[in-house]
Design a protein around this motif. Structure first.
Motif, PDB file in Angstrom:
ATOM      1  N   UNK A 159      52.940 -19.365  25.695  1.00 46.23           N
ATOM      2  CA  UNK A 159      52.729 -20.656  25.057  1.00 46.23           C
ATOM      3  C   UNK A 159      53.418 -20.883  23.799  1.00 46.23           C
ATOM      4  N   UNK A 160      53.242 -19.531  22.976  1.00 49.39           N
ATOM      5  CA  UNK A 160      53.740 -19.463  21.500  1.00 49.39           C
ATOM      6  C   UNK A 160      55.277 -19.445  21.653  1.00 49.39           C
ATOM      7  N   UNK A 161      56.049 -19.123  22.758  1.00 47.26           N
ATOM      8  CA  UNK A 161      57.410 -18.877  22.613  1.00 47.26           C
ATOM      9  C   UNK A 161      57.825 -20.618  23.346  1.00 47.26           C
ATOM     10  N   UNK A 162      57.036 -21.139  24.200  1.00 46.73           N
ATOM     11  CA  UNK A 162      57.235 -22.568  24.230  1.00 46.73           C
ATOM     12  C   UNK A 162      57.146 -23.376  23.137  1.00 46.73           C
ATOM     13  N   UNK A 163      56.292 -23.332  22.149  1.00 44.70           N
ATOM     14  CA  UNK A 163      56.341 -23.816  20.967  1.00 44.70           C
ATOM     15  C   UNK A 163      57.235 -23.625  20.239  1.00 44.70           C
ATOM     16  N   UNK A 167      60.519 -26.201  18.322  1.00 51.04           N
ATOM     17  CA  UNK A 167      60.665 -25.962  16.797  1.00 51.04           C
ATOM     18  C   UNK A 167      59.153 -26.362  16.190  1.00 51.04           C
ATOM     19  N   UNK A 168      58.255 -26.147  16.995  1.00 49.93           N
ATOM     20  CA  UNK A 168      56.927 -26.492  16.272  1.00 49.93           C
ATOM     21  C   UNK A 168      56.241 -25.134  15.916  1.00 49.93           C
ATOM     22  N   UNK A 169      56.658 -24.483  14.678  1.00 49.03           N
ATOM     23  CA  UNK A 169      56.648 -23.083  14.392  1.00 49.03           C
ATOM     24  C   UNK A 169      55.096 -22.845  13.773  1.00 49.03           C
ATOM     25  N   UNK A 194      59.119 -14.517  12.630  1.00 47.36           N
ATOM     26  CA  UNK A 194      60.000 -15.536  13.047  1.00 47.36           C
ATOM     27  C   UNK A 194      59.419 -16.993  12.583  1.00 47.36           C
ATOM     28  N   UNK A 195      58.414 -17.176  12.946  1.00 46.13           N
ATOM     29  CA  UNK A 195      57.455 -18.316  12.908  1.00 46.13           C
ATOM     30  C   UNK A 195      57.324 -18.530  11.367  1.00 46.13           C
ATOM     31  N   UNK A 196      56.824 -17.390  10.403  1.00 47.37           N
ATOM     32  CA  UNK A 196      56.664 -17.432   9.334  1.00 47.37           C
ATOM     33  C   UNK A 196      58.140 -17.758   8.246  1.00 47.37           C
ATOM     34  N   UNK A 197      58.953 -17.131   8.743  1.00 46.64           N
ATOM     35  CA  UNK A 197      60.133 -17.227   8.325  1.00 46.64           C
ATOM     36  C   UNK A 197      60.674 -18.815   8.216  1.00 46.64           C
ATOM     37  N   UNK A 198      60.542 -19.202   9.315  1.00 47.80           N
ATOM     38  CA  UNK A 198      60.920 -20.692   9.647  1.00 47.80           C
ATOM     39  C   UNK A 198      59.846 -21.477   8.764  1.00 47.80           C
ATOM     40  N   UNK A 199      59.084 -21.151   8.299  1.00 47.06           N
ATOM     41  CA  UNK A 199      57.974 -22.025   7.326  1.00 47.06           C
ATOM     42  C   UNK A 199      58.157 -21.664   6.001  1.00 47.06           C
TER      43      UNK A 199
END
Length: 294
Positions: A159-163, A167-169, A194-199
């Motif tokens: 689910x995290x990968x799909x988000x 682009x819904x980080x 990776x999600x945190x970097x994108x934010x």
């Protein structure tokens, strides 16, 4: 020809090639798939097996898998949706897993996410694994046991990968944090980083990556994880973005909660009147708002 005394008897053909016995459409389809390596002919016979009621559960699953291998993904999705009603209750979970892979392959992210949430609901209501605490799974011909805890972590990882692909980080971050609480590993930690970097939450991302680099996390010494860690480290070192302020982080957490209000958090809290039936693992991961906002 009569076998002579002392001669070793050759095992039957179907045993040698790991095929089911008999000469039905399904058995012939498996022979075409596994022995003769003729996927198109195998698919045609799997269709015939389904239409004739010959091992429909197995025929539909095997046909969808062969179609996926042949890049006939949309056709496989249509077949499962059309014929799963003819399959047993025990086959539905496997069909869902195949559908999730098919949705992922052809980029149908919304349907993938919806089905993953549906599977979480099934686990939450104690209906997964046919009511058992574990299930037997197969990988590369080997059997192994999967626990409910491992299954939840796997679904949350998907689910995290799909988000992330959407682009819904922020949503992906919440999901990966929940997954790490249940069954932490280096791969999910890297995705969280990776999600945190994108934010642009660089300090938090570096903290997560440091944990992976310590080598104590499951999978942290795997070559793929090491390569991913090195890539993230380069990305972190080259990033000049400032970390979010505490207020901004709280606002982001609030936005995430809003984005998932009918998703994961709703899943964790909605069954309060029947709490006695709720699986203990969900009690462990429900209190999460404060952790995300930190």
């Amino acid at each position: 020809m009569r076998q002579r005394r002392g001669e070793r008897q050759e095992p039957p053909y179907h045993v040698v090639h790991k095929l089911p016995p008999g000469d039905t459409p399904y058995v012939r389809a498996k022979r075409l798939q596994l022995v003769e390596k003729d996927p198109d002919a195998a698919i045609a016979l799997f269709w015939k097996a389904i239409n004739e009621g010959d091992r429909v559960d197995s025929a539909l699953k095997d046909m969808a898998i062969v179609m996926k291998q042949q890049d006939r993904t949309e056709e496989a999705i249509g077949a499962i949706k059309s014929f799963r009603g003819q399959c047993s209750k025990q086959a539905q979970e496997s069909l869902d897993n195949i559908l999730i892979d098919l949705y992922k392959k052809c980029g149908r992210l919304e349907e993938q996410i919806e089905l993953l949430k549906q599977k979480l609901w099934t686990i939450y209501h104690g209906e997964a694994f046919n009511g058992k605490p574990t299930k037997t799974a197969r990988s590369h011909g080997k059997k192994f046991q999967v626990t409910i805890k491992q299954e939840i972590s796997r679904i949350l990882g998907n689910l995290g990968w799909a988000y992330m692909q959407q682009g819904n980080y922020m949503a992906a971050e919440v999901v990966y944090r929940k997954a790490q609480i249940i069954d932490p590993d280096a791969n999910k930690a890297c995705n969280l980083c990776h999600c945190l970097i994108k934010q642009t939450r660089i300090a938090e991302a570096r903290s997560i990556l440091d944990e992976v680099m310590q080598g104590d996390m499951v999978g942290s010494n795997d070559p793929k994880s090491k390569a991913r860690t090195e890539e993230l480290l380069i990305e972190l070192n080259s990033s000049h973005a400032s970390p979010l302020s505490p207020l901004s982080a709280q606002e982001s957490a609030s936005s995430v909660e809003d984005a998932l209000v009918q998703g994961l958090d709703h899943l964790m809290k909605q069954w309060t009147p029947f709490r006695s039936k709720r699986l203990p693992i969900f009690e462990e991961i429900s209190p999460f708002r404060d952790q995300v906002a930190c």
